[in-house]
Design an enzyme around this catalytic site. Structure first.
Site, short mmCIF file in Angstrom:
data_model
loop_
_atom_site.label_atom_id
_atom_site.label_comp_id
_atom_site.label_asym_id
_atom_site.label_seq_id
_atom_site.Cartn_x
_atom_site.Cartn_y
_atom_site.Cartn_z
N HIS A 1 0.83 -1.22 0.00
CA HIS A 1 0.00 0.00 0.00
C HIS A 1 0.86 1.26 0.00
CE1 HIS A 1 -4.03 -1.85 0.34
NE2 HIS A 1 -3.30 -2.85 0.78
N ASP B 1 2.37 1.99 -3.11
CA ASP B 1 2.51 2.40 -4.52
C ASP B 1 1.63 3.60 -4.86
OD1 ASP B 1 0.21 0.83 -4.50
OD2 ASP B 1 0.70 -0.25 -6.34
N LEU C 1 -1.46 -12.92 -6.99
CA LEU C 1 -0.15 -13.19 -7.57
C LEU C 1 -0.02 -12.55 -8.95
CD1 LEU C 1 0.12 -16.88 -6.35
CD2 LEU C 1 1.04 -14.83 -5.27
N SER C 2 -1.02 -11.76 -9.30
CA SER C 2 -0.96 -10.90 -10.47
C SER C 2 -0.99 -11.62 -11.81
CB SER C 2 0.26 -9.99 -10.37
OG SER C 2 -0.09 -8.76 -10.88
N SER C 3 -1.94 -12.52 -11.96
CA SER C 3 -2.13 -13.15 -13.26
C SER C 3 -2.54 -12.11 -14.30
CB SER C 3 -3.19 -14.25 -13.18
OG SER C 3 -4.47 -13.72 -12.95
N GLU D 1 -5.13 -1.69 -17.84
CA GLU D 1 -5.90 -2.24 -16.72
C GLU D 1 -6.75 -1.15 -16.05
OE1 GLU D 1 -4.00 -5.30 -14.60
OE2 GLU D 1 -5.49 -5.38 -13.00
N ASP E 1 2.67 -4.26 -10.29
CA ASP E 1 2.50 -5.60 -10.86
C ASP E 1 3.09 -5.71 -12.26
OD1 ASP E 1 1.12 -5.90 -8.55
OD2 ASP E 1 -0.86 -6.10 -9.47
P1 ADP Z 1 -4.81 -11.46 -10.06
O1 ADP Z 1 -4.14 -10.51 -10.97
O2 ADP Z 1 -4.46 -11.25 -8.63
O3 ADP Z 1 -4.63 -12.90 -10.44
P2 ADP Z 1 -7.13 -10.13 -11.11
O4 ADP Z 1 -8.54 -10.12 -10.69
O5 ADP Z 1 -6.40 -8.85 -11.16
O6 ADP Z 1 -6.37 -11.17 -10.14
O7 ADP Z 1 -6.99 -10.78 -12.55
C1 ADP Z 1 -7.57 -12.05 -12.81
C2 ADP Z 1 -8.30 -12.02 -14.15
O8 ADP Z 1 -7.33 -11.93 -15.22
C3 ADP Z 1 -9.07 -13.28 -14.44
O9 ADP Z 1 -10.36 -13.22 -13.86
C4 ADP Z 1 -9.13 -13.27 -15.97
O10 ADP Z 1 -10.12 -12.38 -16.43
C5 ADP Z 1 -7.79 -12.66 -16.34
N1 ADP Z 1 -6.79 -13.73 -16.61
C6 ADP Z 1 -5.64 -13.94 -15.95
N2 ADP Z 1 -4.96 -14.99 -16.47
C7 ADP Z 1 -5.71 -15.44 -17.52
C8 ADP Z 1 -5.56 -16.50 -18.47
N3 ADP Z 1 -4.51 -17.32 -18.46
N4 ADP Z 1 -6.53 -16.67 -19.40
C9 ADP Z 1 -7.61 -15.84 -19.42
N5 ADP Z 1 -7.80 -14.84 -18.55
C10 ADP Z 1 -6.88 -14.63 -17.60
MG MG Z 2 -4.37 -8.40 -10.92
#
Ligand code: ADP
Ligand code: MG
Length: 389
Positions: free
Chosen positions: A39, A41, A130-132, A165, A177
Site C-alpha cells: 500500500h 505504490d 499473484l498478479s495473473s 488495466e 505488478d
Molecule cells: P490477479 O491478478 O491477482 O490474479 P485479477 O482479478 O487482477 O487477479 O486478474 C484475474 C483475471 O485476469 C481473471 O479473472 C481473468 O479475467 C484474467 N486472466 C488472468 N490470467 C488469464 C488467463 N490465463 N486466461 C484468461 N484470462 C486470464
Molecule cells: Mg491483478
C-alpha cells in the site's frame, strides 16, 4: 529440456492447431509476489516485488487487417474475434478486456499495431494476489513490441499495461505488478520507486543461502475488499493534504512523530500515515540488509510490516494472522500478509530445514480453525518477461 521450453512448444503447437499456421513467436511473462512495500505504490513510495516461476505464455502472430483474435487455454469458450477500430474502454467485461486493453493502449499511444492472433496458457493462479492479470498484459505487450518493432522499453510497456488495466478494464491498480512482470530478474528482487519508476535489482538468491520463501494462499477473499481499498486510499490522500505534501512518500521517516502530532486527533488518518511512512522505511531497510548479504535479518522486518498492516492499516484478516502467528511459532524467520489484504496470500521466510514443520503447522492450524485448506508453495525469485522462441 527446461520446463519453459516444453511449455513454449505446447503453446506453439496449440496455436498452430487453433489458427492453422505456426505463430511468429512465443513469449512468457511471470506473476509476482511483493516481498515488502505494501500500500505504498499509490503514495508514490517504494515496493519490492520479485517474479514467480509461474508464467503466462503466449504464441502470437501479426495480422495486417485490423483484426484481433484471442484464445486462452485456461477459460472455456472459443476464439474471440474483435475489430481494432471498435475497441472501447469499459465495454468488455470478460478476460479478453486485458489483452484487448493492451492493444488499445498501444494504438492510442500512436503505435502502428494492425492486428494479431494470440493464444495463451498460464500457470499463474488467477485471483490469488499473484498478479495473473499483469502477466497476461505484459506477455501481450512484449510480443507486440517485438513483432511490430516498436522499440519500447520495459518500463514503458509496464506503463501501457497499467493504463490498459486502469482505463480499459477499469481496475484501479498501481504500477508495481506490471513493472515486476516486465522487469524482474532471476535471483533478485526489484527495488522500485513508484514515483519515477527508477529501479534497482537487489540480490535475493534464497536457495544459495539455504533459505526458502513460502507463499501461503489462504484461498479466502473477503467481499468488502474493494470498498476498503478505496477508503484506505482516500485516507492516505487526506493525510497528505493535511500535511501539505504531494504524497505520503514526501514525509521523511525522521519527521514521522512531528507529522503525527500535526495530524491532531484524527486517529484513523494517523494510523494510515504511520503505516505508509514506516513501510517505506522498511523497504529501505530490507534493501540495505540484502545488499550487505544478511538475508535472514529481513525476517523480523517482514513481521514488523505485518503488524503495521494488521494494527495500523487494518487490512489483515483472521486467516492471514493465523498463517503469520503459526509460522513464527514454528520457527519461521519472518512472515507477513502480502497484497491488497482481507484474504489472498501471506509469505513466510524460513530456513530450508524448517519448511516441513512450518507447512504442517499452518495446515493443522487451518484444519483446527475449520478454515478451508490453504495452498502452500515455494516462491523462487525468477526471471521477468522474455521471448522464448
Ligand atoms: P490477479 O491478478 O491477482 O490474479 P485479477 O482479478 O487482477 O487477479 O486478474 C484475474 C483475471 O485476469 C481473471 O479473472 C481473468 O479475467 C484474467 N486472466 C488472468 N490470467 C488469464 C488467463 N490465463 N486466461 C484468461 N484470462 C486470464
Ligand atoms: Mg491483478
Amino acid at each position: 529440456m527446461g520446463a519453459s521450453t516444453v511449455a513454449a512448444q505446447q503453446v506453439r503447437a496449440d496455436f498452430t492447431a487453433l489458427y492453422g499456421a505456426a505463430p511468429d513467436g512465443v513469449w512468457s511473462a511471470p506473476g509476482r509476489v511483493n516481498l515488502i512495500g505494501e500500500h505504498t505504490d499509490y503514495n508514490d513510495g517504494f515496493v519490492m516485488p520479485f517474479a514467480l516461476p509461474h508464467v503466462t505464455t503466449a504464441a502470437v502472430s501479426r495480422r495486417t487487417d485490423g483484426v484481433l483474435r484471442l484464445h486462452s487455454g485456461d477459460v472455456d469458450g472459443g476464439v474471440a474475434e474483435l475489430a481494432l477500430d471498435a475497441l472501447t474502454p469499459g465495454e468488455d467485461h470478460d478476460w479478453t478486456a486485458y489483452p484487448s486493453g493492451v492493444v488499445w493502449a498501444l494504438r492510442e499511444a500512436g503505435h502502428p499495431v494492425t492486428g494479431a492472433d494470440i493464444h495463451l496458457s498460464s500457470t499463474v493462479p488467477t485471483g490469488a494476489g499473484l498478479s495473473s492479470s499483469a502477466a497476461l498484459e505484459v506477455v501481450v505487450a512484449l510480443a507486440l513490441n517485438d513483432l511490430y518493432e516498436l522499440g519500447l522499453k520495459r518500463w514503458e510497456l509496464a506503463r501501457l499495461c497499467q493504463r490498459a488495466e486502469n482505463v480499459y478494464v477499469g481496475a484501479p491498480t498501481g504500477i508495481m505488478d506490471q513493472t515486476a512482470s516486465a522487469c524482474c530478474s532471476a535471483g533478485h528482487a526489484l527495488f522500485l520507486d513508484t514515483r519515477d519508476l527508477s529501479q534497482k535489482q537487489i540480490p535475493f538468491d534464497l536457495a544459495a543461502e539455504g533459505m526458502r520463501l513460502l507463499v501461503v494462499d489462504t484461498q479466502v477473499k473477503h467481499t468488502h475488499s474493494n470498498g476498503e481499498y478505496g477508503k484506505r486510499r482516500a485516507g492516505c490522500e487526506k493525510g497528505a493534504d493535511l500535511l501539505g505534501v504531494d504524497a505520503l512518500r514526501d514525509v521523511p521517516y525522521a519527521d514521522l512523530d512531528a507529522a503525527l502530532a500535526r495530524l491532531g486527533d484524527d486517529e484513523e488518518v494517523r494510523r494510515l500515515v504511520r503505516h505508509v511512512v514506516t513501510e517505506d522505511e522498511r523497504v529501505e531497510r530490507v534493501v540495505s540488509l540484502l545488499e550487505s548479504g544478511d538475508t535472514a535479518a529481513i525476517g523480523p522486518v517482514l513481521t514488523e510490516g505485518h503488524a503495521s498492516l494488521r494494527d495500523d492499516f487494518r487490512i489483515s484478516c483472521p486467516e492471514l494472522d493465523l498463517v503469520v502467528d503459526t509460522a513464527l511459532a514454528s520457527g519461521a524467520l519472518g512472515a507477513r500478509m502480502t497484497g491488497g489484504g482481507f484474504g489472498g496470500s501471506a509469505i513466510v521466510l524460513a530456513e530450508e530445514s524448517a519448511v516441513p514443520t512450518i507447512t504442517k503447522a499452518v495446515e493443522e492450524a487451518f484444519a483446527s480453525a475449520s478454515y478451508k485448506a490453504p495452498r502452500v508453495f515455494e516462491a523462487v525469485p525468477s526471471a521477468g518477461a522474455a521471448r522464448l522462441s
